[in-house]
Design an enzyme around this catalytic site. Structure first.
Site, PDB file in Angstrom:
ATOM      1  N   ASP A  54      25.457  57.157  34.870  1.00 47.39           N
ATOM      2  CA  ASP A  54      24.184  57.560  34.402  1.00 47.39           C
ATOM      3  C   ASP A  54      23.930  59.044  34.620  1.00 47.39           C
ATOM      4  OD1 ASP A  54      21.751  57.267  33.271  1.00 47.39           O
ATOM      5  OD2 ASP A  54      20.730  56.462  34.884  1.00 47.39           O
ATOM      6  N   LYS A  56      22.556  60.877  31.873  1.00 41.82           N
ATOM      7  CA  LYS A  56      21.331  61.475  30.876  1.00 41.82           C
ATOM      8  C   LYS A  56      21.844  62.708  30.427  1.00 41.82           C
ATOM      9  CE  LYS A  56      17.849  58.989  33.433  1.00 41.82           C
ATOM     10  NZ  LYS A  56      18.908  58.343  34.785  1.00 41.82           N
ATOM     11  N   LEU A  57      22.758  62.730  29.742  1.00 37.74           N
ATOM     12  CA  LEU A  57      23.471  64.153  29.065  1.00 37.74           C
ATOM     13  C   LEU A  57      22.705  64.616  28.192  1.00 37.74           C
ATOM     14  CD1 LEU A  57      27.297  63.100  28.934  1.00 37.74           C
ATOM     15  CD2 LEU A  57      26.399  64.462  30.853  1.00 37.74           C
ATOM     16  N   ASP A  59      23.173  68.536  26.656  1.00 32.92           N
ATOM     17  CA  ASP A  59      24.147  69.882  26.977  1.00 32.92           C
ATOM     18  C   ASP A  59      24.443  70.147  25.412  1.00 32.92           C
ATOM     19  OD1 ASP A  59      25.387  71.974  28.204  1.00 32.92           O
ATOM     20  OD2 ASP A  59      25.453  70.691  30.011  1.00 32.92           O
ATOM     21  N   GLY A 196      17.516  48.745  41.900  1.00 31.92           N
ATOM     22  CA  GLY A 196      18.137  49.559  42.855  1.00 31.92           C
ATOM     23  C   GLY A 196      17.614  49.059  44.214  1.00 31.92           C
ATOM     24  N   ARG A 197      16.599  49.812  44.811  1.00 27.63           N
ATOM     25  CA  ARG A 197      16.147  49.485  46.034  1.00 27.63           C
ATOM     26  C   ARG A 197      15.773  48.238  46.524  1.00 27.63           C
ATOM     27  NH1 ARG A 197      12.285  54.764  45.660  1.00 27.63           N
ATOM     28  NH2 ARG A 197      12.743  54.250  43.477  1.00 27.63           N
TER      29      ARG A 197
END
Length: 216
Positions: A54, A56-57, A59, A196-197
């Protein structure tokens, strides 16, 4: 419904230990920039499962092409691109759509309604238009799905037919302002839950996963 565990660690050994512990209990793992060099090792714990890199490109087209090639080489099955890239960037990304699930990211779960207005110039009540425009942009480049808060699914699902919905913002964690429970996310239509946490900071991560599954 599938559960992907976010390995939001800075210490790669902690990430690998958690992946080894949970490999038989979840459907994959998510890494980000902090574990870039270790993704190839985490892949060993994701055979038949998802490896979600992940980044989140957002550019230049050439940089996106180069980074996506690296992500594919690492064995990733899912990755993210910001939907605010230009068309040339999406054209470069499209060539990887048969090698990795390309997921669009528009509106982060850490953003408030004020953030949405400040950053994208949309009022929360105008989010329907925002989602429509951004989903249409990436859909024509063979994106596999969209990342969104479960609270956005009522709008996203009808617009993203034939696309998967990948939902972070599960549970109550610092930094997440648009979050819901796992049960609520499934009821709202999420295909993948990214957690996640709630799991990784538990004294009993396996038990935490089982509790989430039971709640669903």
């Amino acid at each position: 419904m599938k559960i992907i565990v976010a390995l939001d660690y800075t210490n790669p050994l902690d990430a690998l230990e958690m992946a080894a512990k949970l490999r038989h209990h979840v459907d994959g793992f998510k890494t980000n920039h902090t574990l870039w060099s270790q993704s190839v090792y985490i892949k060993d714990y994701t055979v038949g499962k998802e490896l979600f890199v992940d980044c989140k490109l957002w550019d230049t087209p050439n940089t996106i092409k180069q980074v996506l090639q690296k992500i594919v080489d690492k064995g990733a099955t899912m990755t993210t691109l910001c939907t605010h890239n230009n068309e040339a960037a999406f054209e470069e990304a499209q060539q990887f759509s048969d090698q990795v699930k390309l997921l669009g990211v528009t509106y982060l779960t850490s953003w408030t309604g004020s953030d949405l207005l400040d950053i994208l110039q949309y009022l929360p009540k105008g989010a329907d238009t925002m989602w429509k425009e951004n989903i249409q942009r990436v859909k024509k480049y063979n994106f596999a799905g969209m990342v969104c808060s479960p609270t956005d699914l009522a709008v996203v699902k009808p617009l993203a037919q034939d696309m998967i919905t990948v939902c972070p913002g599960i549970g109550s964690n610092k930094g997440q302002v648009r979050s819901v429970t796992a049960k609520q996310a499934i009821e709202l239509g999420a295909d993948y839950l990214v957690i996640g946490r709630t799991i990784t900071e538990s004294d009993d991560p396996i038990g935490a996963v089982q509790k989430i599954k039971e709640s669903i």
